[in-house]
Design a protein around this motif. Structure first.
Motif, short mmCIF file in Angstrom:
data_model
loop_
_atom_site.label_atom_id
_atom_site.label_comp_id
_atom_site.label_asym_id
_atom_site.label_seq_id
_atom_site.Cartn_x
_atom_site.Cartn_y
_atom_site.Cartn_z
N VAL A 1 0.54 -0.83 -0.53
CA VAL A 1 0.07 -0.21 -0.23
C VAL A 1 0.86 1.20 -0.13
O VAL A 1 0.53 2.24 -0.53
CB VAL A 1 -0.75 -0.11 1.19
N LEU A 2 1.99 1.39 0.48
CA LEU A 2 2.64 2.44 0.88
C LEU A 2 3.92 2.68 -1.08
O LEU A 2 4.55 3.22 -0.67
CB LEU A 2 3.91 2.56 2.38
N THR A 3 3.96 1.60 -0.98
CA THR A 3 5.41 1.35 -2.55
C THR A 3 5.28 2.66 -3.32
O THR A 3 6.71 3.58 -3.37
CB THR A 3 5.05 0.06 -3.48
N ASP B 1 15.70 10.54 3.80
CA ASP B 1 14.70 10.73 4.39
C ASP B 1 14.90 9.83 5.86
O ASP B 1 14.17 9.85 6.38
CB ASP B 1 13.50 10.18 3.67
N VAL B 2 16.04 9.19 5.95
CA VAL B 2 16.17 8.51 7.32
C VAL B 2 17.51 8.71 7.26
O VAL B 2 18.62 9.15 6.66
CB VAL B 2 15.49 6.97 6.81
N PHE B 3 17.61 8.84 8.84
CA PHE B 3 18.80 9.07 9.94
C PHE B 3 19.52 7.50 11.15
O PHE B 3 18.47 6.96 11.32
CB PHE B 3 18.60 10.00 10.28
N PRO C 1 20.62 -7.60 10.26
CA PRO C 1 22.28 -7.36 9.69
C PRO C 1 23.32 -7.40 8.83
O PRO C 1 24.60 -6.60 9.12
CB PRO C 1 22.70 -8.94 10.95
N SER C 2 22.73 -7.99 7.64
CA SER C 2 23.66 -8.12 6.66
C SER C 2 23.66 -6.51 6.07
O SER C 2 24.02 -6.28 5.22
CB SER C 2 23.40 -9.33 6.60
N THR C 3 23.15 -5.70 6.49
CA THR C 3 22.82 -4.16 6.12
C THR C 3 22.87 -3.19 6.26
O THR C 3 23.11 -2.20 6.13
CB THR C 3 21.23 -4.08 4.96
N1 LIG Z 1 11.30 6.04 4.11
C1 LIG Z 1 10.11 5.48 4.45
O1 LIG Z 1 9.67 5.95 5.27
C2 LIG Z 1 10.56 4.11 3.70
C3 LIG Z 1 11.18 2.97 4.10
N2 LIG Z 1 10.88 2.11 4.22
C4 LIG Z 1 12.27 1.03 3.49
O2 LIG Z 1 12.06 0.23 2.66
C5 LIG Z 1 12.72 -1.34 2.72
C6 LIG Z 1 12.02 -2.07 1.69
O3 LIG Z 1 10.75 -2.03 1.41
P1 LIG Z 1 9.71 -2.95 0.48
O4 LIG Z 1 10.81 -2.64 -1.00
O5 LIG Z 1 8.61 -3.20 0.81
O6 LIG Z 1 10.42 -4.16 1.00
P2 LIG Z 1 10.82 -5.49 0.01
O7 LIG Z 1 11.08 -6.97 0.90
O8 LIG Z 1 9.91 -5.87 -1.15
O9 LIG Z 1 12.57 -5.07 -0.49
C7 LIG Z 1 13.45 -5.51 -0.40
C8 LIG Z 1 14.78 -6.10 -0.78
O10 LIG Z 1 15.74 -5.79 -0.94
C9 LIG Z 1 16.80 -7.16 -1.08
N3 LIG Z 1 17.51 -7.40 0.62
C10 LIG Z 1 16.91 -8.08 1.45
N4 LIG Z 1 18.31 -8.16 1.49
C11 LIG Z 1 19.55 -7.60 1.11
C12 LIG Z 1 20.92 -7.86 0.76
N5 LIG Z 1 21.61 -8.24 1.83
N6 LIG Z 1 21.79 -7.34 -0.30
C13 LIG Z 1 20.99 -7.37 -1.52
N7 LIG Z 1 19.33 -7.97 -1.01
C14 LIG Z 1 18.61 -7.80 -0.27
C15 LIG Z 1 15.76 -8.54 -0.90
O11 LIG Z 1 15.60 -9.08 -1.35
P3 LIG Z 1 15.12 -10.95 -0.90
O12 LIG Z 1 13.85 -10.84 -0.97
O13 LIG Z 1 15.37 -11.53 -1.53
O14 LIG Z 1 15.54 -10.65 0.98
C16 LIG Z 1 14.27 -7.36 -1.64
O15 LIG Z 1 14.18 -7.76 -3.01
C17 LIG Z 1 11.86 -1.91 3.79
O16 LIG Z 1 12.14 -2.48 5.03
C18 LIG Z 1 11.79 0.21 5.29
O17 LIG Z 1 12.66 -0.07 5.71
C19 LIG Z 1 9.78 1.66 3.22
C20 LIG Z 1 8.90 2.42 3.33
C21 LIG Z 1 9.12 3.76 3.51
#
Ligand SMILES: NC(=O)C1=CN([C@@H]2O[C@H](COP(=O)(O)OP(=O)(O)OC[C@H]3O[C@@H](n4cnc5c(N)ncnc54)[C@H](OP(=O)(O)O)[C@@H]3O)[C@@H](O)[C@H]2O)C=CC1
Ligand SMILES: O=CC(=O)O
Length: 324
Positions: free
Chosen positions: A98-100, A261-263, A212-214
């Protein structure tokens, strides 16, 4: 008998009414040092929690022996220890999808604002310093036809890729755990290693979850791989970037600019060195903050807690469906 649910964020009245219809509802407007003791007391009887932004970990869960479900009004869930929730048999639900689009729009706002120096130049106008046609010391840089590198090609990463390819004729590079065939076919996106992406991209956009990995993935060494003309955009979580290293990189010209947008710490402390840097655009964590999207997130989270406490089978909003 109705179950007990604690709502720990202010939400629109009609959505709160839906909760009150289904549950014995107790409400808190956030958790602060003033109301923490009252919140802890309420946890003793709570079957469910719904809210956002507050870390809910072992220190609070120890007071919640009956808890069966948590519904977070967010897609990110780094404020929870998912393994611990699973061990305790607590269902965690979130609000993906919903927020994508709204979040991808915010990321593009940051891309355009940093590239075209929109905030810096707006401040110049407001200060009465626009006396003549501006010179090349204030020129921005093109976004269209440049190369964007997206870290994490999930829901939001894909929506950013769509905007970049379809709207701005950009070349799309991405780094992800596994290939995303759809973005490769639709937007000619090319998957590459983190280092290659950092070396080639004009705009590096972070759309990864905090794991932890990111955590601190973008270190001083990684920033040094970026082009001096490149711009870093973080619309995910602050802790994915070493913020001290980023400040140094912005001060010494390792990279050109950043849109954030984040800190590491939110709200950003008023003495943060980021605040005085002209080559940074700062937003107060508003990725999803439009009227429509925030409303839809609340509605989704209310649906989620109703489903979770009715013990219905897992759906796509369940973070830990193995709890069952
Ligand atoms: N600024 C804001 O207000 C907002 C911030 N966010 C942030 O954005 C993030 C992403 O949201 P969303 O796109 O919906 O999440 P998704 O889970 O759809 O996308 C995250 C992607 O990152 C990949 N990923 C995870 N770990 C790694 C890694 N170590 N190396 C490479 N790729 C990796 C995942 O792969 P896999 O599926 O294989 O793990 C996945 O494809 C949220 O977790 C949130 O923290 C979200 C909304 C608003
Ligand atoms: O940061 C916001 C989210 O939904 O996650």
């Amino acid at each position: 008998m109705k179950k007990n649910v604690i709502l720990y964020k202010k939400i629109p009245q009609e959505q709160q009414a839906r909760l009150a219809e289904s549950f014995n509802l107790m409400t808190f407007d956030g958790i602060t040092s003033d109301n923490r003791a009252e919140f802890i007391a309420a946890l003793a009887q709570a079957d469910g929690l719904i809210g956002a932004s507050v870390p809910i970990k072992q220190d609070l869960l120890q007071f919640a022996p009956k808890l069966k479900a948590i519904s977070t009004i967010s897609v990110g869930y780094d404020q929870f220890d998912v393994d611990d929730l699973t061990l305790r048999g607590i269902r965690l639900m979130h609000t993906p999808t919903v927020l994508t689009d709204a979040t991808a729009d915010t990321i593009f706002t940051l891309i355009l604002a940093t590239a075209r120096r929109a905030v810096e130049l707006s401040m110049l106008v407001r200060a009465g310093e626009w006396q003549r046609s501006i010179g090349d010391e204030y020129y921005g840089t093109d976004v269209h036809h440049k190369t964007i590198g997206i870290l994490g090609m999930g829901r939001i990463g894909s929506a950013v890729a769509k905007r970049a390819h379809c709207g701005f004729d950009m070349k799309v590079l991405y780094m992800s755990n596994k290939p995303n065939i759809q973005v490769e076919q639709q937007y000619q996106a090319q998957r590459c290693s983190l280092d290659e992406l950092l070396q080639r991209a004009d705009f590096v956009c972070i759309t990864l979850p905090l794991l932890p990995s990111t955590e601190r993935l973008i270190s001083a060494e990684k920033l040094a791989l970026m082009k001096p003309s490149a711009i870093l955009i973080n619309g995910a979580r602050g802790k994915i970037v070493d913020q001290q290293a980023l400040v140094a990189a912005l001060q010494n010209g390792t990279i050109k600019a950043a849109g954030l947008d984040v800190f590491e710490v939110e709200p950003l402390p008023s003495n943060s060195p980021l605040i005085v840097l002209p080559n940074v655009v700062l937003l107060p964590h508003i990725g999803s903050a439009t009227i429509e999207t925030r409303y839809n997130m609340v509605r989704c989270a209310v649906d989620n807690i109703i489903v979770a406490l009715a013990e219905q089978p897992p759906n796509e909003n369940w973070v830990n469906p193995q709890v069952g």
